[in-house]
Design an enzyme around this catalytic site. Structure first.
Site: not given
Length: 474
Positions: A102, A133, A212
């Protein structure tokens, strides 16, 4: 509970320093006073700051626009390109970087900075896997006149982690580059079905937007997880993808650009199923639909079968079946067992490659009525339209829903509205019979007090959930 995925971040991060070796800590022995200092020195040179630009697109065309004008072009003009920020870490000297999918999703350009290195490197996506992911990037080393190779992180073994073990999280939260936080492993094998195919590690090491794709590191300075998500309703509840799951897909990402997963071609009831047979309680997964021409249909699997075993492994939940089928090599012939009409039966299926389609239809209410819809009989109060190959592609429906009747209007007030039927629901069963077309659906409806429909509803990003709708005529 809704879980928001962490977003991206920016700023340099890398230090070119001599190799740091952290002595192994024996169980029961005190931690060295400078342990986390040494961990930081060891891991920081491999951590990168990722910035991207993405072309924003106009809103997706409504489902009803497509039904009214199925051949009309879908507008998608480019709008200003904002920056998005995230983290990652280098895994080899040639400059391959692991991050979250993402972080780089729909990116038009990717730039990377490394601590103590003034160069802003360009990078490209080598492969990505949205179900886990994870994305694999490659830094363009030609951007630097001096650097010949990169410093890589050491990957550890997340299978050996224990609850209570010390860990540190690295990344660029809210754009604060080169940030390190510490905490413990709070839980392992944390199931959060809404956002990830595989279980997470849970940690109380502080993780924020911008972390992230950054590494979660053990006391040896080894990467044991990839920071991915947070619980926004709590303090210091963060989630990371175990590194053993990441390592299992890196080769496929590098060689193919995606992960080849096994595909059975079924839709399953998410609820746990138990039944009695020969005086014993058995568990299994209820099959509610099969893909036309898919592996399951070819093997003779039918709706309302209960799969109890696959490739020698007992199956007790839909998640277990998804995991074992996904891990099965493509084109492998597998035996299994199912329960049908009070009998156990064997089946043999050739596992296919899972289609790479994770998009979904969008729905909303409209005043204008589609011209090609069909009104349900008996004044039940809803209209259906039949999807075809062209409409399914435009709606980006998953393969299993590509030829199904779809609800395009619910009259207000009506029996259907009171029952909870909604626009966009995909009908697959009426009064216990599987349906494939609008005509099938209407033929199985009855002029009776109750009609029971099973529909698939897009409730969350990437997920269709099974709903039982009982339309009652008062």
């Amino acid at each position: 509970m809704k879980i928001f995925l962490i977003l991206f971040l920016l700023l340099p991060i890398f230090s070119i320093s001599e190799e740091v070796v952290i002595p192994k800590i024996e169980p029961g022995k005190p931690l060295p006073a400078d342990l986390f200092i040494q961990i930081s020195k060891k891991i920081q040179p491999s951590i990168v700051n990722i910035s991207t630009t993405k072309k924003q697109r106009m809103r997706q065309v409504d489902i009803f626009d497509m039904l009214l004008a199925p051949n009309a072009p879908v507008p998608s003009p480019s709008l200003p390109t904002p920056h998005s920020l995230g983290s990652g870490f280098i895994i080899d000297n040639s400059g391959h970087v692991v991050t979250n999918a993402h972080v780089v999703d729909q990116a038009d350009s990717i730039h990377i900075q490394i601590k103590d290195d003034p160069t802003i490197y360009k990078a490209k996506v080598i492969g990505r896997d949205r179900p886990t992911d994870i994305a694999l990037l490659k830094i363009n080393i030609k951007d630097s006149r001096t650097r010949k190779e990169f410093t890589s992180a050491e990957l550890g073994d997340s299978n050996k982690l224990q609850v209570g073990e010390w860990v540190a999280a690295f990344g660029n939260p809210f754009g604060h580059a080169n940030t390190m936080t510490k905490g413990i492993i709070s839980a392992i094998d944390r199931q959060i079905d809404d956002i990830n195919l595989l279980p997470f590690l849970q940690t109380d090491a502080s993780i924020n937007p911008g972390n992230s794709g950054g590494p979660l590191v053990n006391t040896q300075g080894e990467v044991v997880g990839v920071n991915t998500a947070i619980n926004p309703y709590a303090n210091n509840i963060g989630f990371a993808i175990p590194i053993h799951n990441v390592k299992s897909i890196l080769k496929s990402l590098k060689n193919n650009g995606y992960v080849k997963r096994g595909f059975l071609g079924v839709r399953m009831d998410p609820n746990k199923i138990e039944f009695d047979y020969n005086g014993k309680t058995h568990r299994g997964v209820l099959i509610v639909d099969v893909v036309q021409g898919g592996p399951a249909e070819t093997a003779g699997i039918k709706p309302y079968d209960i799969i109890t075993e696959f490739n020698g492994t007992p199956i007790a939940s839909s998640r277990e079946l998804v995991k074992i089928v996904s891990a099965t090599p493509v084109n492998e012939k597998v035996k299994g067992q199912l329960f049908r009409k009070n009998q156990m039966q064997s089946f043999t299926v050739v596992v296919a490659e899972r289609p790479n389609n994770t998009s979904q239809a969008q729905r909303s209410s409209v005043e204008k009525v589609p011209s090609n819809m069909n009104k349900a009989p008996y004044n039940l109060g809803f209209h259906l339209a039949q999807t075809d190959a062209s409409l399914s592609r435009r709606l980006k429906l998953p393969l299993i829903y590509a030829h199904r009747p779809i609800v395009v209007e619910v009259i207000s007030p009506s029996h259907a509205q009171r029952a909870g039927l909604k626009v966009g629901d995909i009908v697959f069963s009426v009064n216990g019979e599987n349906v494939q077309t609008v005509e099938d659906t209407f033929n199985r409806l009855r002029d009776a007090r109750e009609n029971v429909l099973y529909v698939l509803r897009f409730d969350q990003p990437g997920r269709y959930n099974l709903k039982r709708i009982v339309v009652i005529k008062k």
